[in-house]
Design an enzyme around this catalytic site. Structure first.
Site, PDB file in Angstrom:
ATOM      1  N   ARG A 146      32.071  35.774  43.973  1.00  0.00           N
ATOM      2  CA  ARG A 146      33.695  35.617  45.055  1.00  0.00           C
ATOM      3  C   ARG A 146      34.148  36.274  45.157  1.00  0.00           C
ATOM      4  O   ARG A 146      35.134  36.241  44.305  1.00  0.00           O
ATOM      5  CB  ARG A 146      34.071  34.111  44.723  1.00  0.00           C
ATOM      6  CG  ARG A 146      34.598  33.847  45.699  1.00  0.00           C
ATOM      7  CD  ARG A 146      35.634  31.990  45.622  1.00  0.00           C
ATOM      8  NE  ARG A 146      36.031  31.952  46.622  1.00  0.00           N
ATOM      9  CZ  ARG A 146      37.281  31.451  46.813  1.00  0.00           C
ATOM     10  NH1 ARG A 146      38.029  31.761  45.616  1.00  0.00           N
ATOM     11  NH2 ARG A 146      38.379  31.245  47.442  1.00  0.00           N
ATOM     12  N   HIS A 156      41.084  35.554  52.951  1.00  0.00           N
ATOM     13  CA  HIS A 156      41.903  35.686  51.815  1.00  0.00           C
ATOM     14  C   HIS A 156      42.800  36.102  52.623  1.00  0.00           C
ATOM     15  O   HIS A 156      43.523  37.096  51.355  1.00  0.00           O
ATOM     16  CB  HIS A 156      40.561  35.478  50.833  1.00  0.00           C
ATOM     17  CG  HIS A 156      41.807  35.348  49.280  1.00  0.00           C
ATOM     18  ND1 HIS A 156      40.784  34.535  48.402  1.00  0.00           N
ATOM     19  CD2 HIS A 156      42.869  35.345  48.877  1.00  0.00           C
ATOM     20  CE1 HIS A 156      41.409  34.628  47.540  1.00  0.00           C
ATOM     21  NE2 HIS A 156      42.607  34.354  47.702  1.00  0.00           N
ATOM     22  N   GLU A 188      42.707  28.513  51.116  1.00  0.00           N
ATOM     23  CA  GLU A 188      44.329  28.043  50.706  1.00  0.00           C
ATOM     24  C   GLU A 188      45.145  27.884  52.347  1.00  0.00           C
ATOM     25  O   GLU A 188      45.625  28.570  51.828  1.00  0.00           O
ATOM     26  CB  GLU A 188      44.102  28.424  49.335  1.00  0.00           C
ATOM     27  CG  GLU A 188      44.349  28.421  48.218  1.00  0.00           C
ATOM     28  CD  GLU A 188      44.700  28.907  47.114  1.00  0.00           C
ATOM     29  OE1 GLU A 188      45.854  29.195  47.323  1.00  0.00           O
ATOM     30  OE2 GLU A 188      44.056  28.755  46.169  1.00  0.00           O
ATOM     31  N   ASN A 190      40.700  25.475  44.496  1.00  0.00           N
ATOM     32  CA  ASN A 190      41.689  26.245  43.922  1.00  0.00           C
ATOM     33  C   ASN A 190      41.738  25.277  42.768  1.00  0.00           C
ATOM     34  O   ASN A 190      43.190  24.513  43.574  1.00  0.00           O
ATOM     35  CB  ASN A 190      42.087  26.728  44.731  1.00  0.00           C
ATOM     36  CG  ASN A 190      40.688  28.493  45.379  1.00  0.00           C
ATOM     37  OD1 ASN A 190      39.894  27.940  44.816  1.00  0.00           O
ATOM     38  ND2 ASN A 190      41.643  29.344  45.720  1.00  0.00           N
ATOM     39  N   TYR A 230      45.106  25.280  39.789  1.00  0.00           N
ATOM     40  CA  TYR A 230      46.168  25.698  39.245  1.00  0.00           C
ATOM     41  C   TYR A 230      47.313  24.486  38.081  1.00  0.00           C
ATOM     42  O   TYR A 230      47.618  25.624  37.135  1.00  0.00           O
ATOM     43  CB  TYR A 230      46.596  26.758  39.905  1.00  0.00           C
ATOM     44  CG  TYR A 230      45.810  27.881  40.459  1.00  0.00           C
ATOM     45  CD1 TYR A 230      45.832  29.020  39.419  1.00  0.00           C
ATOM     46  CD2 TYR A 230      45.351  27.948  41.355  1.00  0.00           C
ATOM     47  CE1 TYR A 230      44.651  29.663  39.972  1.00  0.00           C
ATOM     48  CE2 TYR A 230      44.089  29.379  41.414  1.00  0.00           C
ATOM     49  CZ  TYR A 230      44.501  29.850  40.678  1.00  0.00           C
ATOM     50  OH  TYR A 230      43.149  31.399  41.133  1.00  0.00           O
ATOM     51  N   GLU A 282      38.004  28.480  42.281  1.00  0.00           N
ATOM     52  CA  GLU A 282      38.935  29.440  41.233  1.00  0.00           C
ATOM     53  C   GLU A 282      39.698  28.893  40.469  1.00  0.00           C
ATOM     54  O   GLU A 282      40.105  27.548  40.669  1.00  0.00           O
ATOM     55  CB  GLU A 282      40.525  29.857  41.693  1.00  0.00           C
ATOM     56  CG  GLU A 282      40.029  30.712  43.041  1.00  0.00           C
ATOM     57  CD  GLU A 282      41.658  31.659  43.961  1.00  0.00           C
ATOM     58  OE1 GLU A 282      42.514  31.666  43.452  1.00  0.00           O
ATOM     59  OE2 GLU A 282      41.199  32.036  45.097  1.00  0.00           O
TER      60      GLU A 282
HETATM   61  C1  GCO Z   1      44.357  31.747  45.484  1.00  0.00           C
HETATM   62  C2  GCO Z   1      45.406  32.934  45.284  1.00  0.00           C
HETATM   63  C3  GCO Z   1      44.572  33.599  44.442  1.00  0.00           C
HETATM   64  C4  GCO Z   1      45.847  34.375  43.269  1.00  0.00           C
HETATM   65  C5  GCO Z   1      45.651  32.768  42.219  1.00  0.00           C
HETATM   66  C6  GCO Z   1      46.997  32.831  41.126  1.00  0.00           C
HETATM   67  O1  GCO Z   1      43.627  31.945  46.288  1.00  0.00           O
HETATM   68  O2  GCO Z   1      45.947  31.287  45.236  1.00  0.00           O
HETATM   69  O3  GCO Z   1      44.171  32.585  45.889  1.00  0.00           O
HETATM   70  O4  GCO Z   1      45.008  35.122  45.110  1.00  0.00           O
HETATM   71  O5  GCO Z   1      45.685  35.233  42.622  1.00  0.00           O
HETATM   72  O6  GCO Z   1      45.534  31.211  42.506  1.00  0.00           O
HETATM   73  O7  GCO Z   1      48.183  32.963  42.024  1.00  0.00           O
END
Ligand code: GCO
Length: 442
Positions: free
Chosen positions: A74, A118, A163, A289, A291, A348
């Site tokens: 990707r 992006h 995002e 994505n 995190y 992600e």
């Molecule tokens: C995202 C970001 C990434 C970041 C990753 C880590 O899509 O949030 O696309 O570019 O680098 O999330 O913070």
């Protein structure tokens, strides 16, 4: 935990974070070039001018992907590489670059998964208001038309936006990302136009890339009350409206959440909120994505305001984000329950940790990242067991890269990059991921 036989294993990256070559072959200025060159905006004054020099080193990077056995890569397309001033004249050299990348991937049997936006927005259009300008919808669709006409015969997996919460809120409300604006009215205007652009672009991509899977990538963040107090519970739902429902509702219901519309009041003045109906265009998949989660608590002495906190003893990544894989399972289950989307991909997921001192026997040891990936992959597998149509998982990221306002200090790669020499060295997590792919199990 085992994964389905046809599960797609991938790695993810984005143009500004890895390409470099900021002034080569006719690329125009993007908002991140301007922002990163503005003193004080990015840690240590880092910029994406050179980054991982992927623009020149993509054959080496694709060879790395092949050696790891990844099925899909990707990447994102830089708008000002294609249209240096954002619209009008097409820069053929920019298109050629992505065409070469796509061909090189296909030659290795790696499926290209392209993201159209992006965050590297053309500066020339930012000077006209960027995403706050209603014309941005048309600007974006015209750009996407050029890219998907050129690559749509070979790229069969398209993400239009990455995002939109970050593009609008980090870019125009908090100002931590380019273009660095801090203005709530502008932030919600930008978010609105991003949603309209999503609705408008999907049919264009379908037309130019027959048989392709088309979708959007959102970054939902679970918003949990820090305590069982009614106020924390109420504010956590508000935070959910801000971070999640403001984007999920347009994309899947064609409307904005009413509780938030009320709360935002005159911030939304002048926006035709009903127009967002057009954002609920059917898509083939949703990209997630993932995190972190937020634990929401009321701020004492500031009624109605909330902040996010961390649980006692939380394990954190170098970003200060809590390691909590169950959040991924829960969010995937929720998204599946609340939307009708036929397929979900984790587009992600990954973690930053401090750089290990030196490689041992040619490998950087990163046990925390290995444990992180194992935890989140198991979290993904649990969601599949609960009926979530999860079809693939892309690790963020292949390479250490330009982590936006954090510059190069935060390293997310499963491959180490020495930014002085551009030497790539595997980390243990890359070998772990190679085993996962080979065994179809984490
Ligand atoms: C995202 C970001 C990434 C970041 C990753 C880590 O899509 O949030 O696309 O570019 O680098 O999330 O913070």
């Amino acid at each position: 935990m085992n994964f389905p036989k046809d599960f797609v294993w991938g790695v993810a990256a984005s143009s500004y974070q890895i390409e470099g070559a900021a002034r080569e072959d006719g690329r125009g200025e993007c908002t991140w070039t301007r922002f990163s060159h503005t003193p004080g905006k990015v840690k240590d004054g880092d910029t994406g001018d050179v980054a991982c020099d992927h623009y020149h080193r993509y054959p080496e990077d694709i060879a790395l992907m092949r050696d790891l056995g990844v099925h899909s890569y990707r990447f994102s397309v830089s708008w000002p590489r294609i249209l240096p001033t954002g619209r009008g004249m097409v820069n053929e050299a920019g298109l050629d670059f992505y065409s070469r990348v796509v061909d090189a991937l296909l030659a290795e049997g790696i499926q290209p998964a392209a993201t159209l936006y992006h965050w590297d927005f053309p500066q020339a259009l930012e000077d006209q208001g960027g995403w706050t300008n209603p014309d941005s919808v048309k600007w974006f669709v015209d750009y996407a038309d050029v890219v998907t006409r050129a690559l749509g015969d070979r790229v069969k997996f398209w993400v239009d936006f990455n995002e939109p919460w970050c593009s609008s809120m980090l870019g125009y409300l908090f100002g931590q990302h380019a273009p660095g604006v801090q203005d709530a009215v502008k932030a919600y205007r930008a978010a609105h136009h991003l949603m309209l652009a999503h609705g408008a672009v999907v049919p264009v991509i379908r037309q130019n890339s027959p048989g392709a899977q088309v979708g959007i990538t959102l970054n939902p963040v679970p918003q949990l009350p820090a305590t069982s107090s009614p106020e924390d519970i109420r504010l956590a739902w508000q935070a959910d409206g801000f971070a999640n429902r403001w984007f999920f509702d347009p994309v899947f219901k064609g409307s904005y959440p009413m509780d938030m519309v009320k709360l935002l009041g005159e911030t939304l003045d002048g926006l035709d909120l009903d127009a967002v109906q057009s954002a609920a265009v059917p898509t083939d998949f949703l990209g997630i994505n993932y995190y972190m989660r937020w634990l929401i608590e009321a701020i004492p002495g500031r009624p109605g305001e909330w902040g996010s906190t961390l649980p006692e003893g939380a394990e954190l990544t170098a970003m200060g984000w809590e390691v909590y894989p169950q959040g991924l399972t829960d969010m995937l289950v929720r998204v599946h329950r609340e939307t009708s989307v036929p397929a979900i991909y984790v587009t992600e997921c990954g973690a930053a940790y401090p750089e290990a001192a030196a490689p041992v026997n040619g490998i950087y040891e990163d046990p925390k990242r290995v444990a992180f990936l194992k935890g989140y992959l198991n979290g993904a597998a649990l969601a599949i067991q609960q009926g979530v149509p999860l079809k693939g998982f892309y690790v963020w990221s292949l390479l250490d890269n330009f982590e936006w306002a954090h510059g190069y200090e935060k390293r997310f790669g499963i491959v180490h990059v020495d930014f002085a020499t551009q030497k790539r060295t595997l980390k243990r997590s890359a070998l772990y991921f190679k085993d996962v792919i080979r065994n179809g199990a984490a």
